[in-house]
Write a protein that holds these residues in place. Sequence first.
Motif, PDB file in Angstrom:
ATOM      1  N   TYR A  65       0.833  -1.208   0.000  1.00  0.00           N
ATOM      2  CA  TYR A  65       0.000   0.000   0.000  1.00  0.00           C
ATOM      3  C   TYR A  65       0.867   1.257   0.000  1.00  0.00           C
ATOM      4  O   TYR A  65       0.574   2.239  -0.694  1.00  0.00           O
ATOM      5  N   LEU A  66       1.950   1.229   0.764  1.00  0.00           N
ATOM      6  CA  LEU A  66       2.881   2.355   0.798  1.00  0.00           C
ATOM      7  C   LEU A  66       3.443   2.642  -0.593  1.00  0.00           C
ATOM      8  O   LEU A  66       3.454   3.794  -1.052  1.00  0.00           O
ATOM      9  N   VAL A  67       3.874   1.610  -1.272  1.00  0.00           N
ATOM     10  CA  VAL A  67       4.456   1.777  -2.608  1.00  0.00           C
ATOM     11  C   VAL A  67       3.424   2.303  -3.593  1.00  0.00           C
ATOM     12  O   VAL A  67       3.718   3.181  -4.421  1.00  0.00           O
ATOM     13  N   ARG A  68       2.196   1.802  -3.507  1.00  0.00           N
ATOM     14  CA  ARG A  68       1.134   2.285  -4.400  1.00  0.00           C
ATOM     15  C   ARG A  68       0.806   3.749  -4.106  1.00  0.00           C
ATOM     16  O   ARG A  68       0.558   4.542  -5.025  1.00  0.00           O
ATOM     17  N   SER A  69       0.823   4.118  -2.848  1.00  0.00           N
ATOM     18  CA  SER A  69       0.549   5.511  -2.480  1.00  0.00           C
ATOM     19  C   SER A  69       1.623   6.437  -3.028  1.00  0.00           C
ATOM     20  O   SER A  69       1.324   7.539  -3.503  1.00  0.00           O
ATOM     21  N   ILE A  70       2.871   6.005  -2.971  1.00  0.00           N
ATOM     22  CA  ILE A  70       3.955   6.812  -3.533  1.00  0.00           C
ATOM     23  C   ILE A  70       3.780   6.950  -5.041  1.00  0.00           C
ATOM     24  O   ILE A  70       3.974   8.032  -5.613  1.00  0.00           O
ATOM     25  N   ALA A  71       3.387   5.859  -5.704  1.00  0.00           N
ATOM     26  CA  ALA A  71       3.196   5.907  -7.158  1.00  0.00           C
ATOM     27  C   ALA A  71       2.099   6.891  -7.549  1.00  0.00           C
ATOM     28  O   ALA A  71       2.189   7.558  -8.584  1.00  0.00           O
ATOM     29  N   GLU A  72       1.074   7.016  -6.714  1.00  0.00           N
ATOM     30  CA  GLU A  72      -0.038   7.912  -7.031  1.00  0.00           C
ATOM     31  C   GLU A  72       0.267   9.366  -6.699  1.00  0.00           C
ATOM     32  O   GLU A  72      -0.295  10.273  -7.316  1.00  0.00           O
ATOM     33  N   PRO A 123       3.858  10.884  -5.829  1.00  0.00           N
ATOM     34  CA  PRO A 123       5.279  10.821  -5.433  1.00  0.00           C
ATOM     35  C   PRO A 123       5.832  12.102  -4.844  1.00  0.00           C
ATOM     36  O   PRO A 123       6.820  12.063  -4.112  1.00  0.00           O
ATOM     37  N   ASP A 124       5.214  13.241  -5.129  1.00  0.00           N
ATOM     38  CA  ASP A 124       5.750  14.514  -4.640  1.00  0.00           C
ATOM     39  C   ASP A 124       4.985  15.103  -3.459  1.00  0.00           C
ATOM     40  O   ASP A 124       5.384  16.131  -2.928  1.00  0.00           O
ATOM     41  N   ARG A 125       3.884  14.476  -3.048  1.00  0.00           N
ATOM     42  CA  ARG A 125       3.030  15.098  -2.040  1.00  0.00           C
ATOM     43  C   ARG A 125       3.119  14.460  -0.664  1.00  0.00           C
ATOM     44  O   ARG A 125       2.804  15.102   0.333  1.00  0.00           O
ATOM     45  N   LEU A 126       3.510  13.212  -0.604  1.00  0.00           N
ATOM     46  CA  LEU A 126       3.401  12.482   0.654  1.00  0.00           C
ATOM     47  C   LEU A 126       4.371  12.960   1.723  1.00  0.00           C
ATOM     48  O   LEU A 126       4.236  12.603   2.886  1.00  0.00           O
ATOM     49  N   ALA A 127       5.355  13.760   1.357  1.00  0.00           N
ATOM     50  CA  ALA A 127       6.288  14.281   2.357  1.00  0.00           C
ATOM     51  C   ALA A 127       5.634  15.335   3.234  1.00  0.00           C
ATOM     52  O   ALA A 127       6.078  15.572   4.363  1.00  0.00           O
ATOM     53  N   ARG A 128       4.571  15.970   2.744  1.00  0.00           N
ATOM     54  CA  ARG A 128       4.041  17.129   3.465  1.00  0.00           C
ATOM     55  C   ARG A 128       2.527  17.163   3.643  1.00  0.00           C
ATOM     56  O   ARG A 128       2.026  17.952   4.435  1.00  0.00           O
ATOM     57  N   ASP A 129       1.767  16.309   2.926  1.00  0.00           N
ATOM     58  CA  ASP A 129       0.311  16.422   3.048  1.00  0.00           C
ATOM     59  C   ASP A 129      -0.230  15.494   4.134  1.00  0.00           C
ATOM     60  O   ASP A 129       0.497  14.706   4.748  1.00  0.00           O
ATOM     61  N   ARG A 130      -1.536  15.591   4.393  1.00  0.00           N
ATOM     62  CA  ARG A 130      -2.164  14.820   5.470  1.00  0.00           C
ATOM     63  C   ARG A 130      -2.127  13.329   5.204  1.00  0.00           C
ATOM     64  O   ARG A 130      -2.011  12.524   6.142  1.00  0.00           O
ATOM     65  N   VAL A 131      -2.240  12.946   3.938  1.00  0.00           N
ATOM     66  CA  VAL A 131      -2.195  11.527   3.608  1.00  0.00           C
ATOM     67  C   VAL A 131      -0.839  10.946   4.008  1.00  0.00           C
ATOM     68  O   VAL A 131      -0.753   9.857   4.583  1.00  0.00           O
ATOM     69  N   GLY A 132       0.232  11.693   3.722  1.00  0.00           N
ATOM     70  CA  GLY A 132       1.560  11.225   4.091  1.00  0.00           C
ATOM     71  C   GLY A 132       1.740  11.097   5.588  1.00  0.00           C
ATOM     72  O   GLY A 132       2.308  10.108   6.079  1.00  0.00           O
ATOM     73  N   ARG A 133       1.242  12.054   6.364  1.00  0.00           N
ATOM     74  CA  ARG A 133       1.363  11.987   7.821  1.00  0.00           C
ATOM     75  C   ARG A 133       0.527  10.855   8.390  1.00  0.00           C
ATOM     76  O   ARG A 133       0.931  10.178   9.346  1.00  0.00           O
ATOM     77  N   HIS A 134      -0.649  10.639   7.803  1.00  0.00           N
ATOM     78  CA  HIS A 134      -1.489   9.523   8.242  1.00  0.00           C
ATOM     79  C   HIS A 134      -0.795   8.189   7.946  1.00  0.00           C
ATOM     80  O   HIS A 134      -0.790   7.273   8.780  1.00  0.00           O
ATOM     81  N   LEU A 135      -0.194   8.075   6.772  1.00  0.00           N
ATOM     82  CA  LEU A 135       0.505   6.855   6.409  1.00  0.00           C
ATOM     83  C   LEU A 135       1.728   6.650   7.297  1.00  0.00           C
ATOM     84  O   LEU A 135       2.026   5.520   7.712  1.00  0.00           O
ATOM     85  N   GLU A 136       2.435   7.729   7.601  1.00  0.00           N
ATOM     86  CA  GLU A 136       3.565   7.654   8.536  1.00  0.00           C
ATOM     87  C   GLU A 136       3.128   7.045   9.863  1.00  0.00           C
ATOM     88  O   GLU A 136       3.774   6.142  10.401  1.00  0.00           O
ATOM     89  N   GLN A 137       2.008   7.543  10.390  1.00  0.00           N
ATOM     90  CA  GLN A 137       1.528   7.062  11.682  1.00  0.00           C
ATOM     91  C   GLN A 137       1.094   5.603  11.602  1.00  0.00           C
ATOM     92  O   GLN A 137       1.386   4.806  12.503  1.00  0.00           O
ATOM     93  N   SER A 138       0.423   5.226  10.527  1.00  0.00           N
ATOM     94  CA  SER A 138      -0.018   3.839  10.367  1.00  0.00           C
ATOM     95  C   SER A 138       1.178   2.897  10.315  1.00  0.00           C
ATOM     96  O   SER A 138       1.158   1.818  10.929  1.00  0.00           O
ATOM     97  N   ILE A 139       2.214   3.282   9.584  1.00  0.00           N
ATOM     98  CA  ILE A 139       3.416   2.454   9.487  1.00  0.00           C
ATOM     99  C   ILE A 139       4.058   2.298  10.856  1.00  0.00           C
ATOM    100  O   ILE A 139       4.429   1.184  11.263  1.00  0.00           O
ATOM    101  N   CYS A 140       4.188   3.400  11.602  1.00  0.00           N
ATOM    102  CA  CYS A 140       4.842   3.341  12.915  1.00  0.00           C
ATOM    103  C   CYS A 140       4.050   2.487  13.902  1.00  0.00           C
ATOM    104  O   CYS A 140       4.633   1.678  14.641  1.00  0.00           O
ATOM    105  N   ILE A 141       2.733   2.641  13.924  1.00  0.00           N
ATOM    106  CA  ILE A 141       1.914   1.854  14.843  1.00  0.00           C
ATOM    107  C   ILE A 141       2.010   0.368  14.520  1.00  0.00           C
ATOM    108  O   ILE A 141       2.185  -0.481  15.403  1.00  0.00           O
ATOM    109  N   HIS A 142       1.883   0.057  13.237  1.00  0.00           N
ATOM    110  CA  HIS A 142       1.963  -1.349  12.829  1.00  0.00           C
ATOM    111  C   HIS A 142       3.344  -1.919  13.152  1.00  0.00           C
ATOM    112  O   HIS A 142       3.459  -3.035  13.680  1.00  0.00           O
ATOM    113  N   LEU A 143       4.380  -1.164  12.856  1.00  0.00           N
ATOM    114  CA  LEU A 143       5.740  -1.610  13.159  1.00  0.00           C
ATOM    115  C   LEU A 143       5.917  -1.856  14.652  1.00  0.00           C
ATOM    116  O   LEU A 143       6.462  -2.893  15.071  1.00  0.00           O
ATOM    117  N   LEU A 144       5.481  -0.915  15.472  1.00  0.00           N
ATOM    118  CA  LEU A 144       5.645  -1.051  16.920  1.00  0.00           C
ATOM    119  C   LEU A 144       4.906  -2.272  17.458  1.00  0.00           C
ATOM    120  O   LEU A 144       5.409  -2.963  18.354  1.00  0.00           O
TER     121      LEU A 144
END
Length: 333
Positions: free
Chosen positions: A179-186, A188-209
Motif C-alpha cells: 500500500y505504501l508503494v502504491r501511495s507513492i506511485a499515485e 510521489p511529490d506530495r506524501l512528504a508534506r500532506d495529510r495523507v503522508g502523515r497519516h501513512l507515517e503514523q499507520s506504518i509506525c503503529i503497525h511496526l511497533l
Amino acid sequence: MLRDALLYDALGKPIPQRHKVLSTDWDEIRDWSSRVYMPYRVSPTGSVIRPRSTMHSAMVGRITVTRFAYGIPVNVTDWAQDAGNAVVLTTIGGAARHAVTARHHEDTGIDESFVADCSRTDYLVDFDPDHLQLNLTIPHAVLEQVCQDWFGFVPDNALWQYKCRIGGRNSSWLALMTYLVRSIAEAPDRLARDRVGRHLEQSICIHLLNEWSARAGIDLDQPRSDVAPRHVRAAERYMAAHAASLPAMTEVARAAGTSLRSLTGAFRRFRGYTPSAFLREQRLQGVRAALRAAAPGTTVSAIANAWGYINLGEFARSYRGRFGELPSETLAR
C-alpha cells in the motif's frame, strides 16, 4: 509490485529523482546513503569490489523510503548512533543476513523484513550479490512520539535494542508495504508534506511497533501502572551517568531511593535483567563509543582503564562476546 517500488508512478512514467539513480562510484553512493540512512561502514565481501548501485528514494511524512542495492555482495556495519534513526529493511531481491547477537543471525529472503534501531544498538548485515532492498528510515524520536501518543508511555531499551525479523509473505506488514508503494506511485511529490503522508507515517509506525514489541515480548497495551517504577528509571539514569566509575549496586540503590533488594526485584520484573547487567551494557557501549572516537595514538588499555576495566584479558573476552570483534579491531577502524 515491490520489485518495481519507487520506479514508476501510477501512469507508468518514471518517478523523477534529484540524484543519480545508477552509480559505480563509491563516493557518490556513500554520500547518498549517508543522507537517506546515516553514515555507516560498507565493505565488499566478494571478488568484485566495484559497485553497480541502484538508488531511489521518497519521503512519506518523516519516513524516508528507499529502493537500494549495491550490485555486489557487501557487509554493512558501524551505523552512526548519533544520527538517531531506526531502519526497517525489506528484501525484495536476493537475500540478506542480519546479526542479532555476536553468535546468532537471521536471514531474510524476498518479502521478509528486519528491524533495528541503530540509535540504540549495533547492527551488522551482509547482503548477497543479488540483493535488492525496500527500506524505511524512521527517526527514533518519531517512534517515541507515536508510543507516547498511542500507548501512553515510551518503552525502554528492552524494545529499542531488540533486533528481529518481521512480516513475510501474506503478512499484513507486507500488505502495508505494498500500500505504501502504491501511495507513492499515485502521489510521489506530495506524501512528504500532506495529510495523507502523515497519516501513512503514523499507520506504518503503529503497525511496526505492534509487530516489533510482540516479538520482543513487550505488551504495549499494558496499563500505565505496569511501566517500570520511578526508582528503576532513576537507577538507570544514575548508572548511565556514572558507568565509567563503576558504582556499587548499593550506591545505585541509594541514589534511586530504595533498597538493593527492591531494586533488583523491580529490574527483574520490569526489565527482565538485573541492575548489574544494565551497568555492564552501559560500560561496554561506552568503551565502544570511545574506541570509535579515539584520537590517533590512543591505546585500548587507556580507554579500558578509563572505563574501570583492570583485567584486560577479561575485558577483551567480554567485549568480543558482546560485539563479535576484539577492541583492537574496533580501534583500528
